[in-house]
Design a protein around this motif. Structure first.
Motif, short mmCIF file in Angstrom:
data_model
loop_
_atom_site.label_atom_id
_atom_site.label_comp_id
_atom_site.label_asym_id
_atom_site.label_seq_id
_atom_site.Cartn_x
_atom_site.Cartn_y
_atom_site.Cartn_z
N ILE A 10 0.83 -1.21 0.00
CA ILE A 10 0.00 0.00 0.00
C ILE A 10 0.87 1.26 0.00
N ASP A 11 1.95 1.25 0.78
CA ASP A 11 2.86 2.40 0.77
C ASP A 11 3.49 2.58 -0.60
N GLN A 12 3.90 1.47 -1.22
CA GLN A 12 4.52 1.55 -2.54
C GLN A 12 3.52 2.05 -3.58
N TYR A 13 2.28 1.64 -3.46
CA TYR A 13 1.23 2.10 -4.38
C TYR A 13 1.10 3.63 -4.31
N VAL A 14 1.03 4.17 -3.10
CA VAL A 14 0.89 5.62 -2.92
C VAL A 14 2.13 6.34 -3.45
N ILE A 15 3.30 5.83 -3.15
CA ILE A 15 4.54 6.44 -3.63
C ILE A 15 4.56 6.46 -5.16
N ASP A 16 4.19 5.34 -5.78
CA ASP A 16 4.17 5.27 -7.24
C ASP A 16 3.13 6.22 -7.84
N PHE A 17 1.98 6.35 -7.18
CA PHE A 17 0.93 7.24 -7.66
C PHE A 17 1.42 8.69 -7.62
N ASN A 56 2.24 10.25 4.59
CA ASN A 56 1.22 9.94 5.59
C ASN A 56 -0.12 10.51 5.11
N LEU A 57 -1.15 10.33 5.91
CA LEU A 57 -2.48 10.79 5.51
C LEU A 57 -2.54 12.30 5.32
N SER A 58 -1.83 13.04 6.14
CA SER A 58 -1.80 14.50 5.98
C SER A 58 -1.17 14.89 4.65
N HIS A 59 -0.09 14.20 4.28
CA HIS A 59 0.55 14.45 2.98
C HIS A 59 -0.43 14.17 1.85
N ILE A 60 -1.11 13.03 1.93
CA ILE A 60 -2.06 12.65 0.89
C ILE A 60 -3.16 13.70 0.78
N ASN A 61 -3.64 14.18 1.91
CA ASN A 61 -4.69 15.20 1.90
C ASN A 61 -4.21 16.49 1.23
N ASP A 68 -6.42 18.79 -6.98
CA ASP A 68 -7.87 18.78 -7.12
C ASP A 68 -8.40 17.35 -7.30
N LEU A 69 -7.93 16.46 -6.42
CA LEU A 69 -8.34 15.07 -6.41
C LEU A 69 -8.93 14.74 -5.04
N SER A 70 -9.51 13.58 -4.95
CA SER A 70 -9.93 13.06 -3.65
C SER A 70 -8.78 12.28 -3.04
N PRO A 71 -8.63 12.30 -1.73
CA PRO A 71 -7.62 11.44 -1.12
C PRO A 71 -7.80 9.97 -1.53
N ARG A 72 -9.03 9.58 -1.81
CA ARG A 72 -9.30 8.20 -2.25
C ARG A 72 -8.58 7.87 -3.55
N ASP A 73 -8.34 8.87 -4.39
CA ASP A 73 -7.67 8.63 -5.67
C ASP A 73 -6.24 8.13 -5.49
N PHE A 74 -5.67 8.35 -4.32
CA PHE A 74 -4.30 7.95 -4.05
C PHE A 74 -4.19 6.50 -3.60
N LEU A 75 -5.33 5.86 -3.39
CA LEU A 75 -5.37 4.50 -2.87
C LEU A 75 -5.92 3.54 -3.93
N PRO A 76 -5.54 2.27 -3.86
CA PRO A 76 -6.08 1.30 -4.81
C PRO A 76 -7.57 1.07 -4.56
N GLU A 77 -8.26 0.62 -5.58
CA GLU A 77 -9.69 0.35 -5.46
C GLU A 77 -9.98 -0.77 -4.48
N LYS A 78 -9.10 -1.78 -4.47
CA LYS A 78 -9.26 -2.92 -3.55
C LYS A 78 -8.01 -3.06 -2.72
N SER A 79 -8.14 -3.74 -1.60
CA SER A 79 -6.97 -3.95 -0.73
C SER A 79 -5.90 -4.74 -1.47
N LEU A 80 -4.68 -4.54 -1.06
CA LEU A 80 -3.55 -5.23 -1.71
C LEU A 80 -3.08 -6.40 -0.89
#
Length: 80
Positions: A10-17, A56-61, A68-80
């Motif tokens: 999950i961390d790698q997913y966010v970093i790559d995004f 972290n979550l504050s960074h994502i926010n 101009d995205l949702s914080p949800r856009d930074f996460l995968p649709e399903k759990s990894l």
């Protein structure tokens, strides 16, 4: 690989995004750091497998607001 830290999927997913957004928008690591209130070195460490730094979550926010995205856009649709 010696010296590298184990990073969760999950961390790698966010970093790559974030890296993909940064590349698409032609932003530097320093500019991403300015958005989240961190140094260029911190962003370099986040993008490196040799350091435990992560977004972290504050960074994502803050990044979601900037792009101009949702914080949800930074996460995968399903759990990894």
């Amino acid at each position: 690989m010696e010296g590298s830290k184990e990073i969760s999927l999950i961390d790698q997913y966010v970093i790559d995004f974030v890296r993909k957004l940064r590349d698409e928008k032609k932003l530097s690591q320093e500019e991403i750091g300015n958005i989240i209130g961190a140094s260029r070195t911190y962003i370099t460490n986040v993008e490196s497998t040799k350091h435990p730094a992560k977004y972290n979550l504050s960074h994502i926010n803050l990044l979601a607001d900037y792009f101009d995205l949702s914080p949800r856009d930074f996460l995968p649709e399903k759990s990894l």
